[in-house]
Design a protein around this motif. Sequence first.
Motif, short mmCIF file in Angstrom:
data_model
loop_
_atom_site.label_atom_id
_atom_site.label_comp_id
_atom_site.label_asym_id
_atom_site.label_seq_id
_atom_site.Cartn_x
_atom_site.Cartn_y
_atom_site.Cartn_z
N UNK A 129 33.56 -0.92 -18.00
CA UNK A 129 34.29 -1.84 -17.14
C UNK A 129 35.15 -2.79 -17.98
N UNK A 130 34.59 -3.23 -19.10
CA UNK A 130 35.30 -4.18 -19.95
C UNK A 130 36.53 -3.53 -20.58
N UNK A 157 39.22 -3.08 -18.06
CA UNK A 157 39.90 -4.35 -17.75
C UNK A 157 40.97 -4.66 -18.80
N UNK A 158 40.67 -4.31 -20.06
CA UNK A 158 41.62 -4.60 -21.15
C UNK A 158 42.91 -3.78 -21.01
N UNK A 216 46.44 -4.70 -17.43
CA UNK A 216 47.60 -5.60 -17.40
C UNK A 216 48.54 -5.25 -18.54
N UNK A 226 39.71 -10.78 -21.21
CA UNK A 226 38.32 -10.53 -20.82
C UNK A 226 37.61 -11.83 -20.45
N UNK A 238 38.62 -12.74 -17.11
CA UNK A 238 37.96 -11.91 -16.11
C UNK A 238 36.55 -12.45 -15.81
N UNK A 298 35.43 -11.38 -12.16
CA UNK A 298 35.69 -9.93 -12.13
C UNK A 298 34.77 -9.18 -13.08
N UNK A 299 34.34 -9.85 -14.14
CA UNK A 299 33.41 -9.24 -15.09
C UNK A 299 32.26 -10.20 -15.32
N UNK A 300 31.16 -9.65 -15.80
CA UNK A 300 30.08 -10.53 -16.22
C UNK A 300 29.90 -10.39 -17.72
N UNK A 339 28.32 -9.08 -20.61
CA UNK A 339 27.46 -7.93 -20.88
C UNK A 339 27.37 -7.70 -22.38
N UNK A 382 30.77 -6.78 -23.57
CA UNK A 382 31.60 -7.98 -23.76
C UNK A 382 31.26 -8.62 -25.11
#
Lengths: 461, 437
Positions: free
Chosen positions: A23-24, A27-28, A31, B57, B60, B65-67, B69, B72
């Motif tokens: 997911x991360x 997201x990167x 955009x 990030x 987000x 939108x993100x947690x 983790x 991350x």
Amino acid sequence: MEKDQLIAEMKKIVGEENVLHSKEALYAYSYDATPGHIYMPDVVVSPGNVQEVSAIMKFANEHKIPVYPRGSGTNLSAGTAPLKGGIVLLMLRFNKILDLDLENLIAEVEVGVVVQDINDYVAPHGLIYPPDPGTVKTASLGGTICENSGGLRGLKYGITKNYVQGLEVVLANGDIIHTGGKNVKDVSGYDMTKLFTGSEGTLGIVTKAYLKLVPKPEAQASMIAVFNTLEDAGNAVSDIIAAKIIPATMEILDNSSIRTVEDFMHVGLPTDAAAILLLEVDGHPVIVADEKEKVLEVLKKNNAAEVTLAKSPEHKEQLWTARRMALPCLAKLRPTTFVEDATVPRSKLTQFLKIVTKAAKDYNVTIGTFGHAGDGNMHPTIVCDLRDKEEMERVHKAMDVIFRGAVELGGTLSGEHGIGLGKLPWMELQHGKEGMNAMKAIKRALDPNLILNPGKLIGEC
Amino acid sequence: MANEITAEEINKHDATLLKDIDDALANCMKCGNCQAGCPIYRETRKEFSVARGKISLMQAILSGKLEITKEFDSMMAQCLTCKTCAANCPCGVKADELILRGRHATIKARGLNPIKKTVFSLLSNRPLFNTVLRMGGMFGWLTFKDIPDKNAVLSRLPMPGMDPNRATAPLASTPLRAEYPPVIKVDNPRYKVAFFTGCTINFMYTDMGKAVIEVLKENGHEVILPGAQHCCGTPVHVSGAFELANEMAKHNIEVFERYECDYIVGACGSCVEALLDYPKWLEDEPDWAARAQNIADKVREISQFLVETGYKTDNLGAINKTVTMHDPCHMVRGIHVTEQPREILKSIPGLNFVEMKEHDRCCGSGGSFSLAHYELSRQINDRKCENIKATNADYVCASCPSCRMHITDGIVQNKMPQVVYHPIQLLAESYKLGKQK
């Protein structure tokens, strides 16, 4: 198609290590450099060769999965934003300069190479690759081809399309085609090279290009001129061209930009000046000396309040601080920055700048304008805060006035950043229904399942 | 069940951890200019490796939108804190500091990772830390074998968390501070100078520390070596463990307050930057911040101190070698000291100074970054080594022990002839040669 299955298929084609799907990571890649466009892709895939691109396209076409080619993601038109989910096709593994042909002055380069790296590579041979967008140190070649990027030297040297002589392209159905090549003259068939250049990833995936190189100019002369009225500055620009001098660069900064730069930098810019022109002529030393004198004459004739000649390369850098720092300083004013690139015939420059100034005043938004005066390519830069809804409404109204104004003056919505999503609403205004239909017909012919960067440039099809 | 914690609540909680940097993050206009200089991005070319990606990030997380983790966390870890992004950001965004805030939020949300937990608990206990590193030095020959002429060693046994082929610095058999009295007196001292040694100089590169002391003595300064000084806190601070780092800062402030000195010098860019940054670290505690400022006012990097107060150049012996210089990140972009070490090197007779290409580009060490990401930090370092090679220099100078260690490793791996020193070591050597005349 299930997301897991898509990921598994992609891994089969390019190998596990070249597929991102956390997911991360997704997201990167949601955009690019355009404010306000964030869309989640389903998977990010980095192919390593043209066969892999072909296999990905075949699969995506069969299953009608959207594909968004992406390089560095530094474009200003949301050109790489994955609007409808699907596959972000990250082209950065195409990172080789394959050949430098000094007899034909052609470089064969993969699309993931950064433009500055091409210049660094050819410089020892006394050559340059002229297209130099502001992002020259970060933008990938593929991105600049797809957006048909320009830069400071556009007036004399042209833009990306003038230097792309051949392409390797993977079509939506996975077919690999080659357009153009090393021939300076080539009228065999449609000019497919030009069609794909500037197609914003909507017609095919460019993987490789043949680039035309030119000898590095031997000498330069740079100067900066201060004007008390926009008319004088505009007339000076037209008169220089009328005197049959084509400067390598001819840049303008409006009062708002001048004041902003001076506020941050304290370099002694005249904050009450209406405009500053920055000029450079280049070429053979004898011609440069002659042109420099003629330019000085024209500037004087058009009431330049002050003209400073660069005494050395360092002095030039100092003089050009104003231009170099215009965008950074404007960007520092507020969180969000829209760099527009509406362009008008250079004879209409003054009129256009007045429209921008009025729009800023009427809708109470902050706009600094600078740009490439020589080719009429302006950068009205609107600074605001995306998080403030009411302000954003005013920003969009001001944009509307600016774009309509440019089109009415016989100009265009975009000189070098591309349409993408940001300027879609005004496309029909410029091209008419018929013009849009012709473009859509091309799109449908090459991409019948509408999987390539869908929703961009011509919108829904 | 009413007491069950929902995913949404976790996201909301994670968002609060970054709330106060919302505006700072929003100032990033996502132009991507940070891609041009970022040493990690240059190798990986992945968006989350570069500042723009990390800032996105964090945004987000803020927007729910993100947690926070593990993924991350690992993305936030991909930063050398070299500050190149911040130095070149058109919007003036201090991405390096914001990334540390991201790491801090990660610790708050997920706790410290187990290896760091062990290391930091050792760091938080100064006497134990000193004992362990001292013992390590005494028995170092058991575990490491020397690499001739490089002041470097290779591990004989597999070490946890370390690449077996990596050349590292030897642990000193006696730490620097144990070799000297707490105050080294001279007749009619010009200044009383306290020396903040830092861990690496105290426990590993004692040769650097000795050179600093010799040069200070040579120039008529009294040297104070506070025995109770501790790690500057940088490794902890850059991991985002701000609270522990602040405790270490306070300890060092208390220690140095006990001594009457005119200056506090350090020979490591990162340590010096930390001492100068203590007021900022402690800004939420005004009393401490004020005390930190009193300390910071006295702090100088050694070359900065020498150039500012003047140093003897009439008794220097010739070193007939070619030298090039690497600008450590925290020297060039942290404390902005680049001219002084060059001035010192250029003042040494016989020494031929050659500038290398990209001299201010990160060497890839990033302190503990190179432990966790050895392969990546090697790739970054190989580029540094190529630039060094092109100068044909005999010596490479770097005002940072961590850079010295990493560049030395690179030189060993690439089978190059150069030796790495701190500039001050060459000055000390030159004084020594001057006396032999």
